[in-house]
Write a protein that holds these residues in place. Structure first.
Motif, PDB file in Angstrom:
ATOM      1  N   THR A  74      46.070  29.482  38.122  1.00 36.99           N
ATOM      2  CA  THR A  74      45.044  29.795  39.116  1.00 36.99           C
ATOM      3  C   THR A  74      43.971  30.686  38.501  1.00 36.99           C
ATOM      4  N   VAL A  75      44.371  31.676  37.722  1.00 40.81           N
ATOM      5  CA  VAL A  75      43.396  32.524  37.016  1.00 40.81           C
ATOM      6  C   VAL A  75      42.520  31.661  36.117  1.00 40.81           C
ATOM      7  N   LEU A  76      43.156  30.773  35.348  1.00 38.73           N
ATOM      8  CA  LEU A  76      42.414  29.915  34.420  1.00 38.73           C
ATOM      9  C   LEU A  76      41.426  29.029  35.169  1.00 38.73           C
ATOM     10  N   ASN A  77      41.862  28.471  36.301  1.00 36.15           N
ATOM     11  CA  ASN A  77      40.988  27.597  37.077  1.00 36.15           C
ATOM     12  C   ASN A  77      39.814  28.346  37.702  1.00 36.15           C
ATOM     13  N   ILE A  78      40.016  29.622  38.028  1.00 35.58           N
ATOM     14  CA  ILE A  78      38.909  30.429  38.543  1.00 35.58           C
ATOM     15  C   ILE A  78      37.896  30.693  37.438  1.00 35.58           C
ATOM     16  N   VAL A  79      38.380  31.010  36.231  1.00 38.88           N
ATOM     17  CA  VAL A  79      37.472  31.212  35.093  1.00 38.88           C
ATOM     18  C   VAL A  79      36.729  29.914  34.769  1.00 38.88           C
ATOM     19  N   ALA A  80      37.428  28.782  34.886  1.00 40.07           N
ATOM     20  CA  ALA A  80      36.797  27.484  34.617  1.00 40.07           C
ATOM     21  C   ALA A  80      35.784  27.088  35.685  1.00 40.07           C
ATOM     22  N   LEU A 114      36.762  25.928  38.613  1.00 37.82           N
ATOM     23  CA  LEU A 114      37.387  24.868  39.401  1.00 37.82           C
ATOM     24  C   LEU A 114      37.889  25.390  40.747  1.00 37.82           C
ATOM     25  N   LEU A 115      38.128  26.691  40.844  1.00 36.40           N
ATOM     26  CA  LEU A 115      38.510  27.353  42.084  1.00 36.40           C
ATOM     27  C   LEU A 115      37.592  28.547  42.300  1.00 36.40           C
ATOM     28  N   LYS A 116      37.344  28.874  43.557  1.00 34.43           N
ATOM     29  CA  LYS A 116      36.535  30.047  43.876  1.00 34.43           C
ATOM     30  C   LYS A 116      37.445  31.156  44.373  1.00 34.43           C
ATOM     31  N   SER A 170      38.824  34.359  46.338  1.00 34.64           N
ATOM     32  CA  SER A 170      38.615  34.879  47.698  1.00 34.64           C
ATOM     33  C   SER A 170      37.968  36.252  47.641  1.00 34.64           C
ATOM     34  N   THR A 171      38.349  37.036  46.626  1.00 36.62           N
ATOM     35  CA  THR A 171      37.751  38.359  46.401  1.00 36.62           C
ATOM     36  C   THR A 171      37.488  38.523  44.909  1.00 36.62           C
ATOM     37  N   GLY A 172      36.530  39.383  44.585  1.00 35.56           N
ATOM     38  CA  GLY A 172      36.193  39.601  43.186  1.00 35.56           C
ATOM     39  C   GLY A 172      35.488  38.395  42.589  1.00 35.56           C
ATOM     40  N   GLY A 173      35.408  38.360  41.269  1.00 37.00           N
ATOM     41  CA  GLY A 173      34.717  37.253  40.613  1.00 37.00           C
ATOM     42  C   GLY A 173      34.810  37.336  39.107  1.00 37.00           C
ATOM     43  N   VAL A 174      34.133  36.392  38.444  1.00 42.82           N
ATOM     44  CA  VAL A 174      34.142  36.281  36.987  1.00 42.82           C
ATOM     45  C   VAL A 174      32.709  36.299  36.480  1.00 42.82           C
ATOM     46  N   LEU A 175      32.465  37.100  35.447  1.00 42.04           N
ATOM     47  CA  LEU A 175      31.157  37.160  34.800  1.00 42.04           C
ATOM     48  C   LEU A 175      31.294  36.723  33.350  1.00 42.04           C
ATOM     49  N   LEU A 176      30.435  35.814  32.919  1.00 44.57           N
ATOM     50  CA  LEU A 176      30.358  35.404  31.526  1.00 44.57           C
ATOM     51  C   LEU A 176      28.978  35.764  31.021  1.00 44.57           C
ATOM     52  N   GLU A 177      28.930  36.702  30.075  1.00 45.20           N
ATOM     53  CA  GLU A 177      27.662  37.249  29.589  1.00 45.20           C
ATOM     54  C   GLU A 177      26.784  37.707  30.754  1.00 45.20           C
ATOM     55  N   GLU A 202      27.361  35.222  36.826  1.00 50.49           N
ATOM     56  CA  GLU A 202      28.511  34.903  37.660  1.00 50.49           C
ATOM     57  C   GLU A 202      28.962  33.456  37.446  1.00 50.49           C
ATOM     58  N   VAL A 203      30.257  33.279  37.340  1.00 49.36           N
ATOM     59  CA  VAL A 203      30.856  31.951  37.236  1.00 49.36           C
ATOM     60  C   VAL A 203      31.214  31.488  38.643  1.00 49.36           C
ATOM     61  N   ASN A 204      30.595  30.406  39.106  1.00 52.63           N
ATOM     62  CA  ASN A 204      30.906  29.895  40.440  1.00 52.63           C
ATOM     63  C   ASN A 204      31.033  28.376  40.478  1.00 52.63           C
ATOM     64  N   SER A 205      31.009  27.735  39.310  1.00 47.65           N
ATOM     65  CA  SER A 205      31.165  26.281  39.238  1.00 47.65           C
ATOM     66  C   SER A 205      31.541  25.916  37.805  1.00 47.65           C
ATOM     67  N   PRO A 206      32.084  24.716  37.595  1.00 46.97           N
ATOM     68  CA  PRO A 206      32.388  24.285  36.218  1.00 46.97           C
ATOM     69  C   PRO A 206      31.120  24.195  35.382  1.00 46.97           C
ATOM     70  N   GLY A 207      31.275  24.339  34.075  1.00 51.06           N
ATOM     71  CA  GLY A 207      30.128  24.226  33.179  1.00 51.06           C
ATOM     72  C   GLY A 207      30.580  24.034  31.749  1.00 51.06           C
ATOM     73  N   PRO A 208      29.721  23.483  30.885  1.00 56.37           N
ATOM     74  CA  PRO A 208      30.097  23.217  29.500  1.00 56.37           C
ATOM     75  C   PRO A 208      30.304  24.468  28.658  1.00 56.37           C
ATOM     76  N   ASP A 209      29.932  25.632  29.198  1.00 57.54           N
ATOM     77  CA  ASP A 209      30.181  26.869  28.458  1.00 57.54           C
ATOM     78  C   ASP A 209      31.647  27.291  28.537  1.00 57.54           C
ATOM     79  N   ARG A 210      32.452  26.572  29.386  1.00 57.58           N
ATOM     80  CA  ARG A 210      33.888  26.824  29.496  1.00 57.58           C
ATOM     81  C   ARG A 210      34.615  25.484  29.448  1.00 57.58           C
ATOM     82  N   ALA A 211      35.341  25.240  28.367  1.00 59.48           N
ATOM     83  CA  ALA A 211      36.042  23.969  28.198  1.00 59.48           C
ATOM     84  C   ALA A 211      37.533  24.178  28.389  1.00 59.48           C
TER      85      ALA A 211
END
Length: 264
Positions: free
Chosen positions: A48-54, A56-58, A60-67, A70-79
């Motif tokens: 679930t953690v991996l899918n949130i970073v990818a 693939l899942l949003k 419920s609280t908190g979030g992920v930042l890449l550089e 905010e990460v909120n959808s799949p993208g080629p910067d995360r394979a």
């Protein structure tokens, strides 16, 4: 600036009127070029953690930042590389990698440049000789090599590995672990890997994130693995630092956070 930041992530799922909190307040900061493993018992929310970073899942609280974005959808910067290789059976090895390359680089690289880039990534995983074979014509370990090549060909900022070697025999698994260490040493990309294998985590990782049991799983401890690189498994058999790190993870998993027994 932290390269990748998982900040106070929590997630809950509601089914049939009942809410189940899977993760609570998960926070990890990862530097560029760092190899981090997530380890814990089944059901602790690692995937679930991996899918949130990818994306693939949003959460419920908190979030992920890449550089700092905010990460909120799949993208080629995360394979992502899953335990199941997910290759298309009607395409050759080369064509499977080409799918990712064309998706990311069409309009950015010429056809000749894309072709050379596919060859380069197949050579990274020693699969050039099998470029024209289909998945049914190669072994499980070779399929995983192709999956890794396809992910690397996207030039991701973060490589996400969900138990990529879990279904392989011990010898094939060891060969792929060595290949992954070589690739990581050359590319210096950030890697997050899920594993149930303590020895694999210690061998490959700069840090090991140990998860508590679910529900409401969170980060229990983070262990830094102070082993010099490059690492050779035979040299580590009696290495005191390796042995200590292995013992620390085992003690966390099987003494302080043992998997609860399932009631009959």
């Amino acid at each position: 600036m932290t390269y990748l930041s998982i900040e106070n992530v929590g997630i809950s799922f509601t089914r049939s009127g009942r809410t189940n909190e899977v993760l609570r307040d998960v926070s990890v900061k990862i530097d560029k070029g760092e190899f981090v493993s997530l380890i814990g018992h089944s059901g602790c929310g690692k995937s679930t953690v991996l899918n949130i970073v990818a994306g693939l899942l949003k959460a419920s609280t908190g979030g992920v930042l890449l550089e700092d974005k905010e990460v909120n959808s799949p993208g080629p910067d995360r394979a992502v590389v899953f335990q199941n290789h997910s290759l298309l059976p009607w395409l050759t090895v080369r064509e499977n990698v080409a799918l990712a390359v064309d998706k990311v680089f069409k309009g950015k690289k010429s056809r000749a440049e894309r072709s050379a880039w596919i060859d380069h990534n197949l050579s990274l995983v020693n699969m050039t000789h099998a470029a024209d074979r289909r998945p049914s014509e190669i072994s499980g370990g070779m399929k995983q090599r192709v999956g890794i090549a396809r992910a690397l060909a996207m030039e991701p900022k973060v490589l996400l590995l969900d138990e990529p070697f879990g279904a392989l025999d011990a010898l094939t698994r060891a060969h792929l672990q060595d290949s992954l260490m070589d690739i990581h040493a050359r590319l210096k990309n950030a890697v997050i890997m899920i594993t149930h294998d303590v020895d694999e985590a210690v061998l490959l990782s700069d840090r090991i994130v140990m998860m508590t049991n679910g529900p409401s799983a969170t980060v229990g401890e983070i262990l830094r693995v102070d082993l010099e690189r490059p690492r050779r498994r035979l040299d580590l058999v009696e290495d005191a630092t390796y042995t200590h790190a292995r013992a620390e993870v085992l003690e966390f998993l099987y003494a302080r956070h043992a998997k609860p027994a399932i009631a009959a």
